[in-house]
Design a protein around this motif. Sequence first.
Motif, PDB file in Angstrom:
ATOM      1  N   GLU A   1       0.418  -0.737   0.299  1.00  0.00           N
ATOM      2  CA  GLU A   1      -0.332  -0.107  -0.107  1.00  0.00           C
ATOM      3  C   GLU A   1       1.312   1.199  -0.011  1.00  0.00           C
ATOM      4  OE1 GLU A   1      -3.433  -1.915  -0.119  1.00  0.00           O
ATOM      5  OE2 GLU A   1      -3.387   0.122   0.184  1.00  0.00           O
ATOM      6  N   ARG A   2       0.812   2.361  -0.108  1.00  0.00           N
ATOM      7  CA  ARG A   2       1.083   3.584  -0.228  1.00  0.00           C
ATOM      8  C   ARG A   2       1.214   3.951   0.712  1.00  0.00           C
ATOM      9  NH1 ARG A   2      -2.392   7.598  -3.698  1.00  0.00           N
ATOM     10  NH2 ARG A   2      -3.483   7.862  -1.346  1.00  0.00           N
ATOM     11  N   GLU A   3       2.069   4.509   1.046  1.00  0.00           N
ATOM     12  CA  GLU A   3       2.635   4.927   2.795  1.00  0.00           C
ATOM     13  C   GLU A   3       2.779   6.425   2.910  1.00  0.00           C
ATOM     14  OE1 GLU A   3       5.503   3.291   5.894  1.00  0.00           O
ATOM     15  OE2 GLU A   3       5.861   3.907   4.025  1.00  0.00           O
ATOM     16  N   PHE A   4       1.929   7.003   3.479  1.00  0.00           N
ATOM     17  CA  PHE A   4       2.522   8.238   3.836  1.00  0.00           C
ATOM     18  C   PHE A   4       4.035   8.678   4.445  1.00  0.00           C
ATOM     19  CE2 PHE A   4       1.981  12.872   5.709  1.00  0.00           C
ATOM     20  CZ  PHE A   4       2.545  12.759   6.961  1.00  0.00           C
ATOM     21  N   VAL A   5       4.731   9.712   3.892  1.00  0.00           N
ATOM     22  CA  VAL A   5       5.801   9.904   4.248  1.00  0.00           C
ATOM     23  C   VAL A   5       6.089  11.266   5.016  1.00  0.00           C
ATOM     24  CG1 VAL A   5       8.237  10.160   3.251  1.00  0.00           C
ATOM     25  CG2 VAL A   5       7.085   8.722   2.848  1.00  0.00           C
ATOM     26  N   ALA A   6       5.476  12.594   5.099  1.00  0.00           N
ATOM     27  CA  ALA A   6       5.897  13.507   5.793  1.00  0.00           C
ATOM     28  C   ALA A   6       4.789  14.646   5.329  1.00  0.00           C
ATOM     29  CB  ALA A   6       7.448  14.390   5.648  1.00  0.00           C
ATOM     30  N   ALA A   7       4.593  15.759   5.036  1.00  0.00           N
ATOM     31  CA  ALA A   7       3.333  16.993   5.091  1.00  0.00           C
ATOM     32  C   ALA A   7       3.704  18.689   5.395  1.00  0.00           C
ATOM     33  CB  ALA A   7       2.153  16.334   5.248  1.00  0.00           C
ATOM     34  N   ILE A   8       3.616  19.108   5.141  1.00  0.00           N
ATOM     35  CA  ILE A   8       4.017  20.970   5.804  1.00  0.00           C
ATOM     36  C   ILE A   8       2.515  20.957   5.135  1.00  0.00           C
ATOM     37  CG2 ILE A   8       5.144  21.108   3.575  1.00  0.00           C
ATOM     38  CD1 ILE A   8       6.604  22.869   5.399  1.00  0.00           C
ATOM     39  N   ARG A   9       1.799  21.982   6.201  1.00  0.00           N
ATOM     40  CA  ARG A   9       0.673  22.937   5.961  1.00  0.00           C
ATOM     41  C   ARG A   9       1.378  24.393   5.874  1.00  0.00           C
ATOM     42  NH1 ARG A   9      -3.397  21.481  10.267  1.00  0.00           N
ATOM     43  NH2 ARG A   9      -1.826  22.689  11.722  1.00  0.00           N
ATOM     44  N   TRP A  10       1.330  24.863   4.774  1.00  0.00           N
ATOM     45  CA  TRP A  10       1.755  26.274   4.073  1.00  0.00           C
ATOM     46  C   TRP A  10       1.316  27.145   5.447  1.00  0.00           C
ATOM     47  CZ3 TRP A  10       4.884  23.864   0.401  1.00  0.00           C
ATOM     48  CH2 TRP A  10       5.511  25.313  -0.414  1.00  0.00           C
ATOM     49  N   SER A  11      -0.199  27.245   5.726  1.00  0.00           N
ATOM     50  CA  SER A  11      -0.425  28.416   6.656  1.00  0.00           C
ATOM     51  C   SER A  11       0.178  28.409   7.592  1.00  0.00           C
ATOM     52  CB  SER A  11      -1.731  28.557   6.853  1.00  0.00           C
ATOM     53  OG  SER A  11      -2.238  26.240   7.390  1.00  0.00           O
TER      54      SER A  11
ATOM     55  N   SER B   1       8.338   6.133  11.022  1.00  0.00           N
ATOM     56  CA  SER B   1       8.844   5.395  10.801  1.00  0.00           C
ATOM     57  C   SER B   1      10.387   6.348   9.913  1.00  0.00           C
ATOM     58  CB  SER B   1       9.096   4.456   9.229  1.00  0.00           C
ATOM     59  OG  SER B   1       8.349   5.136   8.225  1.00  0.00           O
ATOM     60  N   VAL B   2      10.542   7.453   9.498  1.00  0.00           N
ATOM     61  CA  VAL B   2      11.541   8.752   9.605  1.00  0.00           C
ATOM     62  C   VAL B   2      11.368   9.336  10.489  1.00  0.00           C
ATOM     63  CG1 VAL B   2      10.238   7.932   7.096  1.00  0.00           C
ATOM     64  CG2 VAL B   2       9.680  10.583   7.810  1.00  0.00           C
ATOM     65  N   LYS B   3      11.094   9.828  11.376  1.00  0.00           N
ATOM     66  CA  LYS B   3      10.425  10.531  11.731  1.00  0.00           C
ATOM     67  C   LYS B   3      12.046  10.989  12.761  1.00  0.00           C
ATOM     68  CE  LYS B   3       6.816  11.197  14.529  1.00  0.00           C
ATOM     69  NZ  LYS B   3       6.345  11.434  15.449  1.00  0.00           N
ATOM     70  N   GLY B   4      12.905  12.170  12.549  1.00  0.00           N
ATOM     71  CA  GLY B   4      14.214  12.418  13.705  1.00  0.00           C
ATOM     72  C   GLY B   4      15.346  11.784  11.979  1.00  0.00           C
ATOM     73  N   ARG B   5      14.632  11.501  11.106  1.00  0.00           N
ATOM     74  CA  ARG B   5      15.835  11.354   9.539  1.00  0.00           C
ATOM     75  C   ARG B   5      15.448  11.984   8.773  1.00  0.00           C
ATOM     76  NH1 ARG B   5      16.338   6.948   7.485  1.00  0.00           N
ATOM     77  NH2 ARG B   5      13.574   6.124   8.067  1.00  0.00           N
ATOM     78  N   PHE B   6      14.242  12.374   8.666  1.00  0.00           N
ATOM     79  CA  PHE B   6      13.929  13.588   7.390  1.00  0.00           C
ATOM     80  C   PHE B   6      12.763  14.474   7.428  1.00  0.00           C
ATOM     81  CE2 PHE B   6      12.262   9.773   4.428  1.00  0.00           C
ATOM     82  CZ  PHE B   6      13.557   9.186   4.941  1.00  0.00           C
ATOM     83  N   THR B   7      13.280  15.562   7.204  1.00  0.00           N
ATOM     84  CA  THR B   7      12.592  16.745   7.234  1.00  0.00           C
ATOM     85  C   THR B   7      12.254  17.378   5.826  1.00  0.00           C
ATOM     86  OG1 THR B   7      14.712  17.222   8.682  1.00  0.00           O
ATOM     87  CG2 THR B   7      13.145  18.918   8.114  1.00  0.00           C
ATOM     88  N   ILE B   8      10.929  17.918   6.011  1.00  0.00           N
ATOM     89  CA  ILE B   8      10.006  18.040   4.872  1.00  0.00           C
ATOM     90  C   ILE B   8      10.015  20.187   5.891  1.00  0.00           C
ATOM     91  CG2 ILE B   8       8.084  18.530   6.157  1.00  0.00           C
ATOM     92  CD1 ILE B   8       6.856  17.673   3.294  1.00  0.00           C
ATOM     93  N   ALA B   9      10.041  20.448   4.151  1.00  0.00           N
ATOM     94  CA  ALA B   9      10.338  22.073   4.275  1.00  0.00           C
ATOM     95  C   ALA B   9      10.122  22.928   3.269  1.00  0.00           C
ATOM     96  CB  ALA B   9      11.665  22.320   4.226  1.00  0.00           C
ATOM     97  N   LYS B  10       8.863  23.851   3.037  1.00  0.00           N
ATOM     98  CA  LYS B  10       8.888  24.968   1.661  1.00  0.00           C
ATOM     99  C   LYS B  10      10.062  25.330   1.311  1.00  0.00           C
ATOM    100  CE  LYS B  10       6.424  27.945   5.015  1.00  0.00           C
ATOM    101  NZ  LYS B  10       5.026  28.446   5.498  1.00  0.00           N
ATOM    102  N   ASP B  11      10.182  25.662   0.605  1.00  0.00           N
ATOM    103  CA  ASP B  11      11.549  26.705  -0.723  1.00  0.00           C
ATOM    104  C   ASP B  11      10.440  28.071  -0.563  1.00  0.00           C
ATOM    105  OD1 ASP B  11      12.081  23.588  -2.234  1.00  0.00           O
ATOM    106  OD2 ASP B  11      12.575  24.631  -0.651  1.00  0.00           O
ATOM    107  N   TYR B  12      10.546  29.321  -0.173  1.00  0.00           N
ATOM    108  CA  TYR B  12      10.073  30.497   0.330  1.00  0.00           C
ATOM    109  C   TYR B  12       9.532  31.328  -1.177  1.00  0.00           C
ATOM    110  CZ  TYR B  12       9.923  29.997   5.135  1.00  0.00           C
ATOM    111  OH  TYR B  12       9.192  29.273   6.503  1.00  0.00           O
ATOM    112  N   GLY B  13       9.146  31.355  -1.074  1.00  0.00           N
ATOM    113  CA  GLY B  13       9.251  32.366  -2.385  1.00  0.00           C
ATOM    114  C   GLY B  13       9.020  31.608  -3.868  1.00  0.00           C
ATOM    115  N   LYS B  14       8.335  30.488  -3.627  1.00  0.00           N
ATOM    116  CA  LYS B  14       7.766  29.294  -5.051  1.00  0.00           C
ATOM    117  C   LYS B  14       6.781  28.348  -3.983  1.00  0.00           C
ATOM    118  CE  LYS B  14      12.514  28.711  -5.226  1.00  0.00           C
ATOM    119  NZ  LYS B  14      14.072  27.666  -6.079  1.00  0.00           N
TER     120      LYS B  14
END
Length: 126
Positions: free
Chosen positions: A43-53, A62-75
């Motif tokens: 099955e498809r598995e959630f990894v990470a998400a970010i809320r723009w607001s 399974s990825v906490k502490g190893r993966f980091t999600i971030a937005k690219d400001y201005g885009k």
Amino acid sequence: VQLQASGGGLVQPGGSLRLFCAASGSTFSRPTMGWFRRVSGKEREFVAAIRWSDNDKYYADSVKGRFTIAKDYGKKSVHLQMNSLNPEDTAFYYCAATPSRLITSEVRNGNRYDYWGQGTQVTVSS
């Protein structure tokens, strides 16, 4: 809206990769963007998400502490920094987006996302 994912590849266990997801076309002001992954036959598995607001970030255990999600400001793009990769992280990674500000209980649900990128393969192997 089109989502373009990139950055996958082959890496040794313990290594790092950074995935990128860029949105183009008609974009939205306060989306929720996320990453999911799929291993063949599973099955498809959630990894990470970010809320723009509010810049809130969510991770699979399974990825906490190893993966980091971030937005690219201005885009309207996000990246996923993946460190300490192990063979269990091998999968096809997809980025997803929705113009909605998903609530906490929704961000891990792939069915709540309206747009999907074509995916990029990540292989962790020695």
